[in-house]
Design an enzyme around this catalytic site. Structure first.
Site, PDB file in Angstrom:
ATOM      1  N   ASP A 256      48.791  45.513  42.434  1.00 48.03           N
ATOM      2  CA  ASP A 256      47.524  45.398  43.155  1.00 48.03           C
ATOM      3  C   ASP A 256      47.664  44.470  44.349  1.00 48.03           C
ATOM      4  O   ASP A 256      46.928  44.584  45.323  1.00 48.03           O
ATOM      5  CB  ASP A 256      46.417  44.910  42.220  1.00 48.03           C
ATOM      6  CG  ASP A 256      46.035  46.043  41.274  1.00 48.03           C
ATOM      7  OD1 ASP A 256      46.725  46.199  40.248  1.00 48.03           O
ATOM      8  OD2 ASP A 256      45.117  46.803  41.612  1.00 48.03           O
TER       9      ASP A 256
HETATM   10  O1  MRU Z   1      41.921  48.166  37.146  1.00 46.18           O
HETATM   11  P1  MRU Z   1      42.713  49.278  37.755  1.00 46.18           P
HETATM   12  O2  MRU Z   1      42.780  50.497  36.894  1.00 46.18           O
HETATM   13  O3  MRU Z   1      42.275  49.568  39.170  1.00 46.18           O
HETATM   14  O4  MRU Z   1      44.197  48.696  37.842  1.00 46.18           O
HETATM   15  C1  MRU Z   1      45.197  49.502  38.363  1.00 46.18           C
HETATM   16  C2  MRU Z   1      46.536  48.857  38.361  1.00 46.18           C
HETATM   17  O5  MRU Z   1      46.710  47.729  37.969  1.00 46.18           O
HETATM   18  C3  MRU Z   1      47.641  49.636  38.991  1.00 46.18           C
HETATM   19  O6  MRU Z   1      48.865  49.331  38.381  1.00 46.18           O
HETATM   20  C4  MRU Z   1      47.735  49.275  40.482  1.00 46.18           C
HETATM   21  O7  MRU Z   1      46.479  49.351  41.084  1.00 46.18           O
HETATM   22  C5  MRU Z   1      48.675  50.184  41.198  1.00 46.18           C
HETATM   23  S1  MRU Z   1      48.060  51.854  41.324  1.00 46.18           S
HETATM   24  C6  MRU Z   1      49.230  52.704  42.239  1.00 46.18           C
END
Ligand code: MRU
Length: 383
Positions: A256
């Site tokens: 993220d």
């Molecule tokens: O809370 P989320 O489902 O948005 O978290 C997503 C993740 O942590 C993913 O690993 C990250 O965003 C990368 S998506 C290509």
């Protein structure tokens, strides 16, 4: 086999797959305004760092295309776009793709206004819309390149070959559903599979939101990739008891936010997997488009971690399973899995220190640490 598509866009129309209903129900919601885009992101009907940013910038594109613009000057139009983007930025705090996409598009409309001194408000809107569309289109190319780069690196470093295929473990969901298509960490797994060097993919459930069991397991089945679902707490036992026999060579996760020193915020549970990978001599690979890199933040301790509602930990929601063992998607139930009075700590992400990361795979190449254990992400960011 149709490719899964989380986001469908055509000029003036944005449709977003409601991921809260997957894998049982396929329903697209129309997103016509910034408020609807905000709600879609905040409620996690769309999630995953790249997908969040795409829905935000295209949400505004559709709003601008379908509503009468009140601004009568170029300056007012830019101020309006800024204000709508600033609002969208508040929808989720940790994934930097959202902030990066907003900075990019703000810069793009300003550059357009400067370049054409006779620009009118509608030209600024057109420049914004073209920029937002381009942002989505570029994401797919980015993911394909990440897939190829990561697979090539694993062939080299982990010796993956057709004679000696490797197994990998992934966490959360980083596939077509989290991006405009193909995926980042899951994109690498797809590329390993298509080049014939993948033995098996393990995916974690990813408590508390179950992106792994609801979404990644679904994508792996959909793609026909040999795969097994484990709960988060099974990873250590998996590495210890089946690591050799399955030739588990890497844990591959998304990001993220990757900050300047390589510390990486990703779905809660990622850090624990990195510690386990180190102990078991398994490579730990972060797959991150450059839109997920934040060079303005020096270290992971400065990343804002989103805290989410306690109910995500104490309750589960899903379609009921009848006494015949069949899922009845028409009846959705919310079930308590804990005493509802218990206090809950629910950070959505954690930070994996760069010391535990072996490689950061981007579309511009794979970054590894230098002899002093430091990542230099500046070259890939500006490449
Ligand atoms: O809370 P989320 O489902 O948005 O978290 C997503 C993740 O942590 C993913 O690993 C990250 O965003 C990368 S998506 C290509």
């Amino acid at each position: 086999m149709a490719t899964l598509q989380a986001i469908k866009y055509s000029p003036g129309k944005l449709e977003v797959l409601d991921q809260l209903r997957l894998p049982h129900v396929f329903r697209y919601d129309d997103v016509k305004t910034c408020e609807e885009a905000f709600d879609c992101i905040r409620s996690m009907r769309v999630r995953g760092a790249p997908a969040i940013a795409i829905v935000a910038v295209l949400g505004l594109a559709v709003e601008l295309q379908t509503t009468q613009l009140q601004a009568s000057t170029v300056e007012d139009t830019i101020a309006h776009i800024d204000q709508r983007l600033d609002y969208l930025k508040e929808s989720r705090p940790t994934a930097v793709d959202l902030a990066n996409s907003i900075t990019l598009l703000k810069g793009l409309v300003r550059a357009h206004a400067q370049k054409s001194s006779d620009a009118e408000p509608r030209d600024i809107v057109a420049a914004y819309v073209a920029g937002a569309e381009e942002y989505m289109n570029r994401d797919l190319q980015t993911n394909l390149a990440i897939g190829d780069n990561g697979a090539a690196w694993l062939r080299d470093v982990a010796g993956a070959s057709a004679d000696k295929p490797i197994s990998v473990l992934t966490h959360c969901n980083t596939g077509s559903l989290a991006t405009s298509g193909h995926g980042t960490a899951l994109g690498i797994i797809r590329s390993l599979q298509s080049s014939g060097v993948l033995r098996h993919a393990f995916c974690t459930e990813t408590r508390p939101y179950n992106q792994g069991s609801r979404l990644t397991a679904f994508e792996l089945v959909h793609e026909g990739i040999p795969a097994t679902l484990v709960t988060d707490s099974m990873a250590a036992a998996l590495f210890a008891t089946r690591g050799k026999e399955e030739n588990i060579a890497a844990v591959i996760v998304g990001a993220d936010r990757v900050v300047a020193n390589g510390d990486t915020a990703n779905k809660i549970g990622t850090y624990a997997l990195a510690v386990l990978a180190k102990y078991h001599g398994i490579k730990f690979v972060v797959a991150a488009p450059r839109t997920s890199i934040d060079l303005l933040t020096a270290e992971g301790k400065d990343i804002t971690i989103e805290q989410r509602k306690g109910e995500e930990v104490t309750q589960v929601t899903g379609p009921v399973v009848g006494s015949d063992g069949k899922v009845d998607e028409r009846i959705v139930a919310r079930v308590a899995t804990a005493d509802q009075r218990i206090g809950v700590w629910n950070p959505a992400f954690d930070v994996t220190p760069h010391e535990l990361i072996d490689a950061i795979v981007t579309e511009a190449g794979v970054v590894v640490k230098d002899g002093e254990g430091r990542f230099d992400l500046s070259k890939v960011k500006s490449a």
